[in-house]
Design a protein around this motif. Structure first.
Motif, PDB file in Angstrom:
ATOM      1  N   UNK A 125      72.329  43.583  39.450  1.00 22.09           N
ATOM      2  CA  UNK A 125      72.796  43.083  40.897  1.00 22.09           C
ATOM      3  C   UNK A 125      72.561  41.630  41.063  1.00 22.09           C
ATOM      4  N   UNK A 126      73.517  40.783  41.248  1.00 22.56           N
ATOM      5  CA  UNK A 126      73.593  39.317  41.546  1.00 22.56           C
ATOM      6  C   UNK A 126      73.462  39.164  43.057  1.00 22.56           C
ATOM      7  N   UNK A 127      72.460  38.457  43.484  1.00 22.64           N
ATOM      8  CA  UNK A 127      71.986  37.942  44.797  1.00 22.64           C
ATOM      9  C   UNK A 127      72.094  36.594  44.980  1.00 22.64           C
ATOM     10  N   UNK A 128      72.235  36.226  46.526  1.00 22.03           N
ATOM     11  CA  UNK A 128      72.025  35.074  46.825  1.00 22.03           C
ATOM     12  C   UNK A 128      71.145  34.916  48.259  1.00 22.03           C
ATOM     13  N   UNK A 129      70.157  34.113  48.038  1.00 22.38           N
ATOM     14  CA  UNK A 129      68.995  33.976  49.049  1.00 22.38           C
ATOM     15  C   UNK A 129      69.707  33.504  50.099  1.00 22.38           C
ATOM     16  N   UNK A 130      69.434  34.216  51.506  1.00 28.91           N
ATOM     17  CA  UNK A 130      70.089  33.751  52.745  1.00 28.91           C
ATOM     18  C   UNK A 130      69.488  32.452  53.336  1.00 28.91           C
ATOM     19  N   UNK A 131      68.558  32.000  52.797  1.00 22.98           N
ATOM     20  CA  UNK A 131      67.806  30.609  53.396  1.00 22.98           C
ATOM     21  C   UNK A 131      68.230  29.575  52.615  1.00 22.98           C
ATOM     22  N   UNK A 132      67.879  29.710  51.117  1.00 25.43           N
ATOM     23  CA  UNK A 132      67.850  28.669  50.149  1.00 25.43           C
ATOM     24  C   UNK A 132      69.234  28.624  49.353  1.00 25.43           C
ATOM     25  N   UNK A 133      70.012  29.673  49.441  1.00 22.04           N
ATOM     26  CA  UNK A 133      71.473  29.745  48.838  1.00 22.04           C
ATOM     27  C   UNK A 133      71.174  29.823  47.310  1.00 22.04           C
ATOM     28  N   UNK A 134      70.028  30.438  46.603  1.00 24.51           N
ATOM     29  CA  UNK A 134      69.632  30.377  45.398  1.00 24.51           C
ATOM     30  C   UNK A 134      70.317  31.670  44.904  1.00 24.51           C
ATOM     31  N   UNK A 135      70.865  31.682  43.856  1.00 22.19           N
ATOM     32  CA  UNK A 135      71.630  33.134  43.094  1.00 22.19           C
ATOM     33  C   UNK A 135      70.526  33.349  41.957  1.00 22.19           C
ATOM     34  N   UNK A 136      70.513  34.658  41.963  1.00 22.67           N
ATOM     35  CA  UNK A 136      69.732  35.362  40.860  1.00 22.67           C
ATOM     36  C   UNK A 136      70.177  36.648  40.644  1.00 22.67           C
ATOM     37  N   UNK A 137      69.649  37.262  39.379  1.00 24.32           N
ATOM     38  CA  UNK A 137      70.020  38.697  39.022  1.00 24.32           C
ATOM     39  C   UNK A 137      68.720  39.472  39.090  1.00 24.32           C
ATOM     40  N   UNK A 138      68.852  40.761  39.523  1.00 21.73           N
ATOM     41  CA  UNK A 138      67.707  41.404  39.320  1.00 21.73           C
ATOM     42  C   UNK A 138      68.375  42.858  38.748  1.00 21.73           C
ATOM     43  N   UNK A 139      67.535  43.667  37.975  1.00 17.45           N
ATOM     44  CA  UNK A 139      67.725  44.812  37.276  1.00 17.45           C
ATOM     45  C   UNK A 139      68.296  46.003  38.377  1.00 17.45           C
ATOM     46  N   UNK A 140      69.124  46.961  38.325  1.00 16.95           N
ATOM     47  CA  UNK A 140      69.208  47.874  39.151  1.00 16.95           C
ATOM     48  C   UNK A 140      68.439  48.955  38.806  1.00 16.95           C
ATOM     49  N   UNK A 141      67.648  49.644  39.821  1.00 14.57           N
ATOM     50  CA  UNK A 141      66.752  50.772  39.804  1.00 14.57           C
ATOM     51  C   UNK A 141      67.580  51.959  39.878  1.00 14.57           C
ATOM     52  N   UNK A 142      67.296  53.249  39.216  1.00 13.43           N
ATOM     53  CA  UNK A 142      68.111  54.382  39.422  1.00 13.43           C
ATOM     54  C   UNK A 142      68.371  54.775  40.772  1.00 13.43           C
ATOM     55  N   UNK A 143      69.537  54.942  41.213  1.00 15.31           N
ATOM     56  CA  UNK A 143      69.908  55.414  42.589  1.00 15.31           C
ATOM     57  C   UNK A 143      70.299  54.347  43.439  1.00 15.31           C
ATOM     58  N   UNK A 144      69.850  53.020  43.008  1.00 18.21           N
ATOM     59  CA  UNK A 144      70.049  51.987  43.793  1.00 18.21           C
ATOM     60  C   UNK A 144      71.636  51.599  44.041  1.00 18.21           C
TER      61      UNK A 144
END
Length: 128
Positions: free
Chosen positions: A85-104
């Motif tokens: 999943x690709x996310x963007x921090x709501x304060x710093x607007x930094x984008x990063x990716x995290x692995x998805x866990x099962x069922x997420x």
């Protein structure tokens, strides 16, 4: 420095400590009485936040341990793939990716907000 120090007797269940350089949540603490030649000891059962493995450690109650500094933040879901999943921090607007866990994957949708935790250079989605 991503941690502080605390004595074992100051620790509480539900808080965090470092074991083998891994941030862990404290599940239980049992304290023994001081013996004839020694001081009281505490047996601490912990679970790794990022790796999910259980560990047990025994320290004297006056021993100093490392306590990780954990940041709990919110992020917006930008996109989803099968594995991450690709996310963007709501304060710093930094984008990063995290692995998805099962069922997420079912809980997440693009544009929604999630809470995540960050400690020791690692990140994990806390809840969707």
């Amino acid at each position: 420095m991503a941690w502080t120090q605390a004595e074992v007797r100051e620790l509480r269940e539900g808080r965090y400590m470092l074991v083998d350089n891994e941030p862990c949540k404290i599940l239980s603490i049992q304290t023994s009485k001081p013996g004839k030649h020694g001081e009281a000891k505490a047996r601490i059962d912990v679970m790794g936040i990022f790796d999910g493995s259980k560990r047990s450690v025994v320290f004297p109650v006056k021993h100093k341990v490392q306590v990780p500094i954990i940041n709990k933040r919110s992020a917006q879901v930008l996109s989803l793939s099968d594995t991450e999943v690709q996310l963007m921090d709501m304060e710093s607007y930094e984008t990063f990716s995290l692995p998805l866990e099962p069922g997420q994957r079912e809980e997440l949708s693009p544009g929604s907000e999630v809470a995540y935790m960050s400690a020791m250079g690692k990140r994990k989605i806390q809840r969707a």
